[in-house]
Design a protein around this motif. Structure first.
Motif, mmCIF file in Angstrom:
data_model
loop_
_atom_site.group_PDB
_atom_site.id
_atom_site.type_symbol
_atom_site.label_atom_id
_atom_site.label_comp_id
_atom_site.label_asym_id
_atom_site.label_seq_id
_atom_site.Cartn_x
_atom_site.Cartn_y
_atom_site.Cartn_z
ATOM 1 N N ASN A 80 0.722 -1.339 -0.065
ATOM 2 C CA ASN A 80 -0.043 -0.072 0.117
ATOM 3 C C ASN A 80 0.787 1.292 -0.043
ATOM 4 O OD1 ASN A 80 -2.464 -1.494 0.145
ATOM 5 N ND2 ASN A 80 -1.970 -1.993 2.234
ATOM 6 N N LYS A 81 2.052 0.953 -0.008
ATOM 7 C CA LYS A 81 3.123 1.972 -0.313
ATOM 8 C C LYS A 81 2.755 3.053 0.865
ATOM 9 C CE LYS A 81 3.752 2.020 -5.245
ATOM 10 N NZ LYS A 81 3.798 2.773 -6.305
ATOM 11 N N MET A 82 2.894 2.591 2.384
ATOM 12 C CA MET A 82 2.594 3.367 3.577
ATOM 13 C C MET A 82 3.349 2.553 4.560
ATOM 14 S SD MET A 82 -1.408 2.711 4.193
ATOM 15 C CE MET A 82 -1.134 4.039 5.504
ATOM 16 N N CYS A 83 3.747 3.416 5.604
ATOM 17 C CA CYS A 83 4.171 2.847 7.011
ATOM 18 C C CYS A 83 3.115 2.997 7.996
ATOM 19 C CB CYS A 83 5.494 3.703 7.339
ATOM 20 S SG CYS A 83 6.790 3.238 6.372
ATOM 21 N N VAL A 84 2.783 1.906 8.785
ATOM 22 C CA VAL A 84 1.666 2.105 9.937
ATOM 23 C C VAL A 84 2.422 1.657 11.195
ATOM 24 C CG1 VAL A 84 -0.104 1.356 8.142
ATOM 25 C CG2 VAL A 84 1.204 -0.315 9.138
ATOM 26 N N PRO A 85 2.163 2.244 12.131
ATOM 27 C CA PRO A 85 2.427 1.934 13.583
ATOM 28 C C PRO A 85 2.257 0.724 14.171
ATOM 29 C CG PRO A 85 1.190 4.131 13.506
ATOM 30 C CD PRO A 85 0.832 3.598 12.288
ATOM 31 N N GLU A 86 3.097 -0.067 14.938
ATOM 32 C CA GLU A 86 2.994 -1.286 15.240
ATOM 33 C C GLU A 86 2.696 -1.220 16.783
ATOM 34 O OE1 GLU A 86 4.902 -4.900 13.228
ATOM 35 O OE2 GLU A 86 6.440 -3.080 13.185
ATOM 36 N N GLU A 87 1.481 -1.522 17.207
ATOM 37 C CA GLU A 87 1.285 -1.589 18.628
ATOM 38 C C GLU A 87 1.614 -2.849 19.029
ATOM 39 O OE1 GLU A 87 -2.592 -0.466 21.696
ATOM 40 O OE2 GLU A 87 -2.642 -0.574 19.381
ATOM 41 N N GLY A 88 2.108 -2.847 20.525
ATOM 42 C CA GLY A 88 2.246 -3.857 21.267
ATOM 43 C C GLY A 88 3.508 -4.961 21.045
ATOM 44 N N ILE A 89 4.606 -4.203 20.489
ATOM 45 C CA ILE A 89 5.699 -4.555 20.170
ATOM 46 C C ILE A 89 6.687 -4.688 21.348
ATOM 47 C CG2 ILE A 89 7.824 -4.801 18.679
ATOM 48 C CD1 ILE A 89 5.127 -5.643 17.411
ATOM 49 N N LEU A 90 7.229 -5.590 21.915
ATOM 50 C CA LEU A 90 8.024 -5.384 23.064
ATOM 51 C C LEU A 90 9.559 -5.333 22.587
ATOM 52 C CD1 LEU A 90 8.544 -5.976 26.269
ATOM 53 C CD2 LEU A 90 8.817 -8.254 25.717
ATOM 54 N N PHE A 91 10.027 -4.553 23.594
ATOM 55 C CA PHE A 91 11.552 -4.170 23.417
ATOM 56 C C PHE A 91 12.285 -4.288 24.635
ATOM 57 C CE2 PHE A 91 10.029 -2.207 19.613
ATOM 58 C CZ PHE A 91 11.013 -2.458 18.659
ATOM 59 N N HIS A 92 13.351 -4.771 24.643
ATOM 60 C CA HIS A 92 14.469 -4.835 25.710
ATOM 61 C C HIS A 92 15.605 -3.993 25.556
ATOM 62 C CE1 HIS A 92 12.898 -8.905 27.988
ATOM 63 N NE2 HIS A 92 12.019 -8.000 27.804
ATOM 64 N N ILE A 93 16.245 -3.322 26.752
ATOM 65 C CA ILE A 93 17.371 -2.510 26.845
ATOM 66 C C ILE A 93 18.310 -3.221 27.617
ATOM 67 C CG2 ILE A 93 18.366 -0.414 27.193
ATOM 68 C CD1 ILE A 93 16.313 -0.192 25.121
ATOM 69 N N TYR A 94 19.476 -3.471 26.928
ATOM 70 C CA TYR A 94 20.649 -4.428 27.815
ATOM 71 C C TYR A 94 21.686 -3.299 27.722
ATOM 72 C CZ TYR A 94 17.535 -8.592 26.902
ATOM 73 O OH TYR A 94 16.650 -9.512 26.650
#
Length: 480
Positions: free
Chosen positions: A370-384
């Motif tokens: 669709n030639k667009m960028c959509v936000p992704e909700e609920g993605i988990l990130f860790h910081i080490y």
């Protein structure tokens, strides 16, 4: 005739070693004024002796009889000496005798005739007279009350060797000025020897403390005069007492320096442990300034976060941080310190704030179809951290965002979860080096390629994956 002369000369020569020559030989004129209205009564060896008051002078100076019961030669010359051993009174302790005469008639404020009578009585009593009293008639009459005069003289006599007493501290700071009061209240009668940094002001002493020897000596004020004894063969010894004798006492003053200790602490932990493993309390530079802001010295903190400025004289100082240690911001606090004898050491607690950054992570999906960028909700990130320790974590919100705050250091950002058929980003390195920065990080995920399961050579699959990834990268640039 010549033979007789030679015998006489020989005799003189032989006697020369036995002839005692005095510098003051027959050099002093003795005289007195007789007061026929005053009678002195003395009991000596059980017998009463009565005579008129005779106020003696030697070369015009006030003098006193020392040998009661022995005649004096009026209007005649005597020999003089400052050494009692030159007279026949070598057994006499001259200290108290000299003090009585010194504080007697003629001393400051002691101008009444009664002071002369009181002084002469005290000398007679000191020399062994059993009793003395004074009347205005030879027999009967009125008795003079000399007790107030004698008590005044004896009070001064008894205080002569009472030295000034000060309540010293154990030590005083270099550069300080010490003002102490004499608890014995005799200081005005003393002078300072051999120390220009010590001054007497009324009953107080003022001491400027310096490095090195601060000792000083106080001596009874002198007038350059001496007690003099006058003697003549066949007559009594007479004395004049213009100054009794030297008396002095020495005092020691211990000196010390001041000290300022800077103790650097982590603001968040309020201790030596930092909230960042990469930060350090060592090598923070602090400046020591005088009260006018002039830099005196600068030093760096040790591994424990401490720095010490020592050997400081009394004064007002300023402590400021010049450069922070690794991972911290400069403490802008201006510390004003006064060092003196009461406060010789001061500890400054310097609570340092760690460098912090605001990290804003935005997670989007590249919808290349669709030639667009959509936000992704609920993605988990860790910081080490670089040692693999989990520092923080977060889930993206509906806008695909996570906002974190990271302290000074280097971190690894790792995506832990993803949507179905969507890839994960590679680990990212985040560096927090400069305070107050907001870092914006946009992360773009892509759909995984969908290929038919032909079972044919995987090279075709890899080629198609590369083409799709390359195409995704083009769209990712549009998302960022």
């Amino acid at each position: 005739m010549k033979k007789r002369v030679l015998v006489v000369l020989l005799t003189v020569v032989l006697l020369l070693p036995f002839i005692k020559v005095h510098a003051g030989y027959m050099d002093s004129y003795i005289d007195w004024n007789l007061d026929r209205t005053v009678f002195a009564h003395k009991i000596q060896n059980g017998e009463e002796h009565i005579n008129n008051l005779a106020m003696i002078t030697t070369n015009g100076k006030v003098a006193y009889c020392i040998e009661p019961g022995v005649d004096a030669d009026k209007a005649s010359y005597y020999s003089s000496t400052t050494n009692i051993y030159d007279t026949r009174l070598s057994w006499v302790d001259t200290k108290r005798l000299s003090l009585i005469g010194y504080y007697g008639y003629g001393y400051s404020g002691h101008t009444a005739k009664e002071y002369y009578m009181a002084t002469q009585e005290l000398i007679w009593r000191y020399m062994g007279v059993e009793n003395v009293w004074w009347t205005d008639q030879k027999y009967g009459g009125n008795t003079y009350n000399l007790e107030p005069y004698k008590n005044e003289i004896l009070s001064l006599v008894n205080k002569y060797e009472i030295a000034p007493n000060f309540l010293f501290e154990e030590e005083y700071m270099v550069g300080g000025e010490v003002v102490l009061e004499d608890n014995n209240k005799v200081l005005e009668g003393y002078e300072v020897l051999n120390n220009n940094d010590v001054k007497i002001e009324a009953n107080k002493i003022n001491i400027k403390v310096k490095e090195g020897d601060n000792s000083f000596t106080l001596r009874r004020k002198t007038n350059g005069k001496n007690t003099i004894f006058y003697y003549k063969d066949g007559y009594q010894t007479i004395g004049s007492f213009e100054f009794p004798y030297n008396f002095e006492k020495s005092y020691d003053i211990n000196y010390t320096y001041g000290k300022i200790l800077v103790d650097k602490l982590d603001f968040d932990t309020e201790g030596k442990d930092s909230i960042s493993s990469d930060a350090s309390l060592e090598d923070a530079e602090y400046g020591l300034y005088d009260k006018d802001g002039n830099l005196i010295d600068s030093k760096k903190t040790d591994k424990d976060g401490k720095v010490e400025f020592d050997k400081l004289p009394k004064g007002d100082y300023i402590i400021k941080e010049i450069k922070p240690s690794k991972g911290y911001t400069v403490d802008k606090t201006i510390n004003e310190i006064s060092l003196d004898t009461k406060t010789k050491e001061t500890v400054i607690k310097s609570y340092e704030k760690i460098i912090k950054n605001k990290i804003v992570i935005t997670k989007v999906l590249d919808d290349y179809k669709n030639k667009m960028c959509v936000p992704e909700e609920g993605i988990l990130f860790h910081i080490y951290d670089l040692n693999g320790n989990l520092i923080d974590e977060g889930l993206t919100d509906k806008n695909g965002s996570i906002t974190l705050e990271l302290n000074y250091g280097t971190y690894i950002l790792r995506q832990m979860t993803s949507l179905d058929n969507v890839d994960k980003i590679d680990d990212r390195i985040i560096e927090v080096k400069e305070d107050g920065v907001t870092q914006y990080i946009t992360l773009v995920n892509h759909y995984l390629p969908e290929l038919p399961n032909t079972g044919k050579n995987s090279i075709i699959y890899l080629f198609v994956t590369f083409i799709l990834s390359f195409t995704g990268m083009i769209y990712e640039k549009k998302c960022i």
